[in-house]
Design an enzyme around this catalytic site. Structure first.
Site, PDB file in Angstrom:
ATOM      1  N   LEU A  64       8.396  34.691   1.505  1.00 37.19           N
ATOM      2  CA  LEU A  64       7.064  34.141   1.255  1.00 37.19           C
ATOM      3  C   LEU A  64       6.379  33.683   2.535  1.00 37.19           C
ATOM      4  CD1 LEU A  64       7.945  31.911  -1.854  1.00 37.19           C
ATOM      5  CD2 LEU A  64       7.225  34.310  -1.828  1.00 37.19           C
ATOM      6  N   TYR A 114      -5.760  40.255   9.754  1.00 39.03           N
ATOM      7  CA  TYR A 114      -4.836  39.746   8.746  1.00 39.03           C
ATOM      8  C   TYR A 114      -4.334  40.871   7.856  1.00 39.03           C
ATOM      9  CZ  TYR A 114      -3.131  37.161   4.658  1.00 39.03           C
ATOM     10  OH  TYR A 114      -2.369  36.689   3.612  1.00 39.03           O
ATOM     11  N   LYS A 118      -0.468  42.329   7.352  1.00 42.73           N
ATOM     12  CA  LYS A 118       0.222  42.343   6.064  1.00 42.73           C
ATOM     13  C   LYS A 118       0.660  43.759   5.694  1.00 42.73           C
ATOM     14  CE  LYS A 118       0.714  39.036   3.907  1.00 42.73           C
ATOM     15  NZ  LYS A 118       1.773  37.977   3.979  1.00 42.73           N
ATOM     16  N   ASN A 143      -6.194  35.960  -4.979  1.00 42.25           N
ATOM     17  CA  ASN A 143      -6.305  34.519  -4.732  1.00 42.25           C
ATOM     18  C   ASN A 143      -5.372  33.767  -5.686  1.00 42.25           C
ATOM     19  OD1 ASN A 143      -8.864  34.344  -2.878  1.00 42.25           O
ATOM     20  ND2 ASN A 143      -9.399  35.781  -4.508  1.00 42.25           N
ATOM     21  N   PRO A 292      -9.006 -10.443 -36.924  1.00 43.50           N
ATOM     22  CA  PRO A 292      -8.441 -10.809 -38.237  1.00 43.50           C
ATOM     23  C   PRO A 292      -9.530 -11.145 -39.241  1.00 43.50           C
ATOM     24  CG  PRO A 292      -7.179 -11.841 -36.473  1.00 43.50           C
ATOM     25  CD  PRO A 292      -8.370 -11.205 -35.820  1.00 43.50           C
ATOM     26  N   GLY A 293      -9.392 -10.613 -40.451  1.00 43.82           N
ATOM     27  CA  GLY A 293     -10.315 -10.907 -41.531  1.00 43.82           C
ATOM     28  C   GLY A 293     -11.596 -10.094 -41.516  1.00 43.82           C
TER      29      GLY A 293
END
Length: 380
Positions: A64, A114, A118, A143, A292-293
């Protein structure tokens, strides 16, 4: 199995190493690999003398490592061809004809420094495979996006996610540019398939079977919508695979002090009501806190329907058909989680019967529309 990974600290390498370690530790399921794995990590900071031992003992090589943003153009060939040559020479020295996977790029088809470097690395590996009879697997990645990709380097998606998440500007020269992308988890899954002897081959090359095609402008719009969702509470359309993967990627770039965000609490003497999540097709979720209530509700709906889940405290949910007198009661408690559906045509309320605040998660099938609330006051 001994697995050599060059570029182990890079974007793809780091993700691959993490998942292989999950397999090794018995945490990852669904793979056909044995947990008996030894991972040889090789990167720029590794002692070069270790390469020989790794190449001697490896049963599989993921190559890689590469150069894509050098200071000098000559470093392209040195990194993408020269180190490949060094790696293959070491394998040959030990007569190790194990499979070798190469991370190449779709730019290998282009006539730039590049791409040329490659392509030279590809040709060298194909030649090596013919010479020694080793299986070679060359992936021309488009990509690649996902967590841990370095921003402001060579990935537009990483840069945009990072900058938007951190309130930095981005530059988009041409929104109409078409992009082909692969997600890092799909890449890792495919690479692990090669270890299982099941690579996806297309002619002499290999490929990641799941690709996404989208314009640059659409990507930018999605990323900005993720940022804005904290204010609008609108959840993205996660039924779309690319959107789901991009959202996960975006979250990975949040600053470490920016994981949380406040919600608008509507507070009065009865307690509070706070909207949490909204979606155009799956309604919204809110959190109701009653003192409450206190009794809340006392209304009915034509089409709007709800689900109530009391997660703390205790109370009662009452129902009555709007044209009848009989009242139906459902007693609920955070001690026994139970969802109560709120059917249309029934006026309903919820009363806190306890001595502490009662907390209820409320789902409704549509986002509230103040122009058409479909909510009609009528005591139970």
């Amino acid at each position: 199995m001994n697995i050599l990974i060059t570029g182990a600290k890079g974007f793809i390498g780091r993700n691959l190493v993490a998942e292989l370690n999950n397999i090794k530790e018995g945490k990852a399921k669904g793979y056909g690999l044995s947990a008996d794995l030894n991972i040889f990590e090789y990167d720029m900071g590794t002692d070069p003398s270790l390469l020989d031992r790794f190449c001697r003992d490896a049963d599989f090589v993921f190559h890689l490592a590469g150069v894509n943003r050098p200071k000098e153009q000559g470093e392209f060939m040195e990194g993408n061809f020269g180190f490949t040559s060094t790696l293959l020479d070491a394998l040959k020295r030990y007569g190790n004809n194990c499979p070798v996977m190469l991370a190449s790029s779709i730019q290998a088809e282009l006539d730039n420094p590049y791409g040329v470097s490659k392509k030279a690395g590809e040709d060298l590996l194909f030649s090596y495979g013919r010479e020694v009879g080793a299986e070679v697997l060359v992936y021309r990645f488009p990509n690649v996006f996902g967590k841990w990709c370095r921003p402001n380097y060579n990935s537009a998606v990483a840069t945009f996610c990072n900058n938007v998440a951190n309130d930095l500007p981005i530059q988009v020269n041409d929104r109409s540019v078409n992009m082909t992308l692969v997600y890092i988890d799909d890449v890792v899954s495919e690479l692990i398939s090669t270890l299982e002897g099941k690579p996806t081959r297309v002619g002499e090359f290999c490929s990641v079977p799941v690709e996404h095609k989208i314009t640059l402008g659409e990507i930018v719009d999605l990323i900005y919508s993720f940022k804005e969702s904290r204010g609008s509470l609108q959840i993205a359309d996660l039924s779309d695979e690319f959107t789901k993967k991009l959202y996960s990627t975006y979250l990975s770039y949040l600053p470490v002090d920016g994981f949380s965000y406040p919600l608008k609490m509507n507070v009065d003497e009865r307690g509070s009501f706070t909207e949490f999540l909204k979606s155009p097709d799956r309604g919204q979720v809110s959190i109701n806190i009653s003192k409450p209530g206190i009794t809340k509700g006392q209304h009915w709906h034509h089409t709007k329907n709800e689900k109530f889940l009391v997660v703390s405290g205790k109370g009662v949910i009452r129902f009555r058909k709007i044209d009848e007198e009989k009242v139906y009661e459902y007693f609920v408690s955070g001690d026994k989680l139970e969802v109560v559906d709120i059917p249309v045509g029934y006026t309903h309320n919820i009363e806190n019967l306890g001595e502490t605040d009662m907390v209820t998660v409320m789902w409704v099938n549509e986002v509230f529309d103040p122009e058409h609330p479909d909510t009609f006051f009528l005591p139970v």
